[in-house]
Design an enzyme around this catalytic site. Structure first.
Site, mmCIF file in Angstrom:
data_model
loop_
_atom_site.group_PDB
_atom_site.id
_atom_site.type_symbol
_atom_site.label_atom_id
_atom_site.label_comp_id
_atom_site.label_asym_id
_atom_site.label_seq_id
_atom_site.Cartn_x
_atom_site.Cartn_y
_atom_site.Cartn_z
ATOM 1 N N ASP A 1 -5.141 29.211 35.768
ATOM 2 C CA ASP A 1 -4.339 29.182 36.991
ATOM 3 C C ASP A 1 -2.873 29.285 36.594
ATOM 4 O O ASP A 1 -2.353 28.412 35.881
ATOM 5 C CB ASP A 1 -4.598 27.883 37.759
ATOM 6 C CG ASP A 1 -3.997 27.898 39.155
ATOM 7 O OD1 ASP A 1 -3.538 28.966 39.599
ATOM 8 O OD2 ASP A 1 -3.984 26.831 39.801
ATOM 9 N N ASP B 1 -3.348 35.172 40.853
ATOM 10 C CA ASP B 1 -2.858 34.216 39.852
ATOM 11 C C ASP B 1 -3.906 33.271 39.297
ATOM 12 O O ASP B 1 -3.572 32.324 38.589
ATOM 13 C CB ASP B 1 -1.694 33.405 40.434
ATOM 14 C CG ASP B 1 -2.109 32.563 41.627
ATOM 15 O OD1 ASP B 1 -3.186 32.832 42.198
ATOM 16 O OD2 ASP B 1 -1.364 31.638 41.981
ATOM 17 N N GLU B 2 -5.181 33.495 39.577
ATOM 18 C CA GLU B 2 -6.188 32.626 38.979
ATOM 19 C C GLU B 2 -7.509 33.361 38.828
ATOM 20 O O GLU B 2 -7.812 34.302 39.564
ATOM 21 C CB GLU B 2 -6.381 31.345 39.796
ATOM 22 C CG GLU B 2 -6.906 31.553 41.197
ATOM 23 C CD GLU B 2 -7.203 30.233 41.907
ATOM 24 O OE1 GLU B 2 -7.735 29.309 41.265
ATOM 25 O OE2 GLU B 2 -6.900 30.143 43.104
#
Length: 368
Positions: free
Chosen positions: A16, A112-113
């Site tokens: 993350d 983003d993860e």
């Protein structure tokens, strides 16, 4: 000879990125470093919405999805910048290139993860903890950004672990520690338990995983429906979901929240043209066509409706998307209505759908 059974565990990493949009902006603009930064719509006019905030801004209580006006009240000296989604997407692709050095089993959740299954890693590193360390270091060295990682034997625990030591954290929760960890976990920390459900649980006297564990599966499903079975399993550390590198696209769309309410059909049609173009570009990129076009309308009072039209065959051309959206708008009865958001999406891909690897295809024009 003793008969012994050896349990084979999966090695799952959840990566993350730390305050991703804000960190990219601070990386690219040294003047923003160390300052409370809000990425999102500006607070002027009716005001936008916070997409994310730097850790310096979060100290003042600023959070994602908060109205920008509220963020400014909490931190009058906060700096506001509009999001650059094209840049974030480019950085996200580079991050995934780093992931792919170790495994092809990558399940992106957003820009983003992502989950990674490194049970059998390409480089024969063997240790999921070491792989997580190497990935974090590569992101720092090559992209000048930081990421947090959670390592465990399943997706649920890995995701929770990645949030424990943020920012730039790394947390491993091994098989023998999972049940004790889940027992002490507050119910609001369970991934998938929102505020409403958490409040409902607390009113029932269920405050931690240990409280949930006291209930039978039938009791949990009786109180919470089908998801009760998931709660029963996960509080015992059981999560059999595999990392899925190919996720079938269910829908694809774009939407926009406007700085000021739209009051004329001309204004609305102009905005629908822009949104239709964004949807068309994404459909073209993934070679998709859908049978159902849906129009989303949010009025000035936040009342929201959707209208859709289905076709007997897949459609995906710009003219059909735009014209259908405009027809649905007129049919919704917009006389004297003030509109703050419009959105268009296509779904019901059927056989026309393709499986998309490594991309957030439902990424929207967002709230700005």
């Amino acid at each position: 000879m003793d008969n012994e059974t050896t349990t084979t565990y999966r090695k799952i990493i959840h990566i993350d990125m730390d305050a991703f949009y804000a960190s990219v902006e601070q990386r690219d603009n040294p003047e923003l470093r160390g300052k409370p930064l809000v990425v999102g719509g500006p607070p002027e006019g009716r005001g936008g919405v916070v997409a994310t905030a730097s850790y310096e801004a979060r100290k003042f209580g600023i959070r994602s999805a908060m109205p920008s006006k509220k963020a400014l009240q909490l931190c009058p000296h906060a700096l506001f910048v509009r999001p650059r989604f094209a840049v974030y997407k480019e950085v996200s692709q580079k991050i995934r290139e780093i992931f792919s050095r170790y495994t092809d089993l990558i399940e992106p959740l957003s820009l983003d993860e992502a989950y990674l299954d490194v049970t059998d890693d390409k480089l024969n590193v063997g240790s999921a903890i070491e792989i997580a360390k190497q990935i974090k270091q590569a992101i720092k060295d090559e992209l000048q950004l930081t990421a947090s990682a959670g390592v465990s034997v399943n997706k649920f625990v890995a995701k929770i672990a990645s949030d424990i030591n943020k920012p730039d954290g790394l947390k491993f929760i091994g098989p023998s520690a999972i049940e004790a960890f889940m027992e002490q976990l507050p119910v609001e920390k369970f991934h998938g338990v929102g505020k409403v459900t958490a409040d409902k649980m607390k009113k029932m006297g269920l405050h931690t995983g240990a409280d949930l564990k006291k209930l039978t599966q039938d009791e949990l499903t009786g109180r919470f429906g089908k998801v009760g079975k998931f709660y029963y399993q996960i509080v015992r550390g059981v999560d059999e979901r595999a990392v899925q590198p190919h996720r079938e696209t269910k829908s694809m769309g774009a939407e926009d929240t406007f700085a000021y309410d739209l009051t004329t059909v001309e204004e609305m049609n102009d905005e629908l043209d822009k949104i239709a173009q964004a949807v068309y570009n994404r459909l073209l990129k993934y070679n998709l066509k859908g049978r159902t076009i849906t129009l989303k309308i949010k009025y000035h009072d936040f009342r929201q409706i959707t209208r859709n039209q289905s076709f007997p065959f897949p459609v995906g051309d710009l003219e059909t998307i735009g014209n259908t959206a405009k027809q649905l708008l007129l049919a919704s009865g917009i006389d004297d209505k003030r509109i703050r958001l419009l959105g268009i999406s296509l779904s019901n891909f059927g056989e026309a759908a393709v499986k998309v690897k490594g991309d957030e295809v439902s990424e929207q024009l967002k709230l700005f």
